[in-house]
Design a protein around this motif. Sequence first.
Motif, PDB file in Angstrom:
ATOM      1  N   THR A 186     -68.585  17.178-102.684  1.00 46.50           N
ATOM      2  CA  THR A 186     -68.385  18.138-103.772  1.00 46.50           C
ATOM      3  C   THR A 186     -67.038  18.831-103.632  1.00 46.50           C
ATOM      4  N   MET A 187     -66.708  19.249-102.421  1.00 44.32           N
ATOM      5  CA  MET A 187     -65.423  19.920-102.201  1.00 44.32           C
ATOM      6  C   MET A 187     -64.256  18.984-102.496  1.00 44.32           C
ATOM      7  N   ILE A 188     -64.383  17.729-102.098  1.00 49.38           N
ATOM      8  CA  ILE A 188     -63.328  16.748-102.380  1.00 49.38           C
ATOM      9  C   ILE A 188     -63.125  16.604-103.883  1.00 49.38           C
ATOM     10  N   ARG A 189     -64.223  16.471-104.616  1.00 56.84           N
ATOM     11  CA  ARG A 189     -64.117  16.285-106.067  1.00 56.84           C
ATOM     12  C   ARG A 189     -63.565  17.522-106.770  1.00 56.84           C
ATOM     13  N   ILE A 190     -63.984  18.703-106.324  1.00 54.51           N
ATOM     14  CA  ILE A 190     -63.444  19.930-106.920  1.00 54.51           C
ATOM     15  C   ILE A 190     -61.954  20.044-106.610  1.00 54.51           C
ATOM     16  N   ALA A 191     -61.571  19.726-105.383  1.00 51.70           N
ATOM     17  CA  ALA A 191     -60.152  19.784-105.003  1.00 51.70           C
ATOM     18  C   ALA A 191     -59.325  18.799-105.822  1.00 51.70           C
ATOM     19  N   GLN A 192     -59.875  17.614-106.067  1.00 49.64           N
ATOM     20  CA  GLN A 192     -59.166  16.642-106.904  1.00 49.64           C
ATOM     21  C   GLN A 192     -58.992  17.182-108.325  1.00 49.64           C
ATOM     22  N   LEU A 193     -60.043  17.803-108.849  1.00 51.10           N
ATOM     23  CA  LEU A 193     -59.947  18.414-110.178  1.00 51.10           C
ATOM     24  C   LEU A 193     -58.922  19.536-110.168  1.00 51.10           C
ATOM     25  N   ALA A 194     -58.944  20.344-109.123  1.00 51.48           N
ATOM     26  CA  ALA A 194     -57.987  21.449-109.017  1.00 51.48           C
ATOM     27  C   ALA A 194     -56.551  20.943-108.994  1.00 51.48           C
ATOM     28  N   ALA A 195     -56.320  19.784-108.435  1.00 49.08           N
ATOM     29  CA  ALA A 195     -54.970  19.196-108.418  1.00 49.08           C
ATOM     30  C   ALA A 195     -54.622  18.563-109.763  1.00 49.08           C
ATOM     31  N   THR A 196     -55.607  17.992-110.418  1.00 49.54           N
ATOM     32  CA  THR A 196     -55.356  17.302-111.685  1.00 49.54           C
ATOM     33  C   THR A 196     -55.025  18.275-112.819  1.00 49.54           C
TER      34      THR A 196
ATOM     35  N   LYS B 190     -61.319  29.247-112.708  1.00 55.73           N
ATOM     36  CA  LYS B 190     -62.743  28.956-112.491  1.00 55.73           C
ATOM     37  C   LYS B 190     -62.910  27.821-111.478  1.00 55.73           C
ATOM     38  N   VAL B 191     -62.082  26.794-111.583  1.00 53.60           N
ATOM     39  CA  VAL B 191     -62.157  25.667-110.646  1.00 53.60           C
ATOM     40  C   VAL B 191     -61.792  26.136-109.238  1.00 53.60           C
ATOM     41  N   ALA B 192     -60.781  26.974-109.125  1.00 53.45           N
ATOM     42  CA  ALA B 192     -60.393  27.515-107.817  1.00 53.45           C
ATOM     43  C   ALA B 192     -61.538  28.332-107.224  1.00 53.45           C
ATOM     44  N   ASN B 193     -62.205  29.115-108.057  1.00 55.19           N
ATOM     45  CA  ASN B 193     -63.358  29.895-107.591  1.00 55.19           C
ATOM     46  C   ASN B 193     -64.505  28.976-107.165  1.00 55.19           C
ATOM     47  N   ALA B 194     -64.703  27.875-107.893  1.00 58.54           N
ATOM     48  CA  ALA B 194     -65.751  26.920-107.546  1.00 58.54           C
ATOM     49  C   ALA B 194     -65.477  26.300-106.173  1.00 58.54           C
ATOM     50  N   LEU B 195     -64.216  25.986-105.898  1.00 57.67           N
ATOM     51  CA  LEU B 195     -63.864  25.418-104.596  1.00 57.67           C
ATOM     52  C   LEU B 195     -64.113  26.440-103.486  1.00 57.67           C
ATOM     53  N   ALA B 196     -63.757  27.688-103.735  1.00 50.86           N
ATOM     54  CA  ALA B 196     -64.008  28.737-102.738  1.00 50.86           C
ATOM     55  C   ALA B 196     -65.514  28.904-102.505  1.00 50.86           C
ATOM     56  N   ALA B 197     -66.299  28.866-103.570  1.00 50.60           N
ATOM     57  CA  ALA B 197     -67.749  28.995-103.441  1.00 50.60           C
ATOM     58  C   ALA B 197     -68.330  27.814-102.664  1.00 50.60           C
TER      59      ALA B 197
END
Length: 125
Positions: free
Chosen positions: A26-36, A57-64
């Motif tokens: 999940t963290m990998i996928r959120i990080a990929q989205l955050a970069a995209t 919101k995506v940055a907050n999701a990664l932190a969560a």
Amino acid sequence: MLNERLSAAKKIASELHQAEDAIDETMIRIAQLAATLPTARRDINMSAIVGQEAMAKVANALAAAGEVRQLLTDAHIALTATQKQVGLGTRMFGAGVKPPEASLVEAGEDRGMAEVAHFPLAKAS
């Protein structure tokens, strides 16, 4: 009784490792989205204001997700202590980098517990 404890411990370890793997994925996928998101914004030459709320919101999701991962590792450590409390020996480590102090059976422990050695309850993270 030992077989029941071993069976329960194996099930718990399996579920714990699956949960750890899932939060990592999940963290990998959120990080990929955050970069995209900012890459796409830059590639189409949009203002930095465009999509800022979504990026936040995506940055907050990664932190969560990072907080969830910390809770899982805390639970992992607690389960390692529980493993010893229920008479299943010292920490066992699965695949991965092992800390130098890791051992499958402490000196002086009942060697009958060595059968647990194949069972990685405390998988290295």
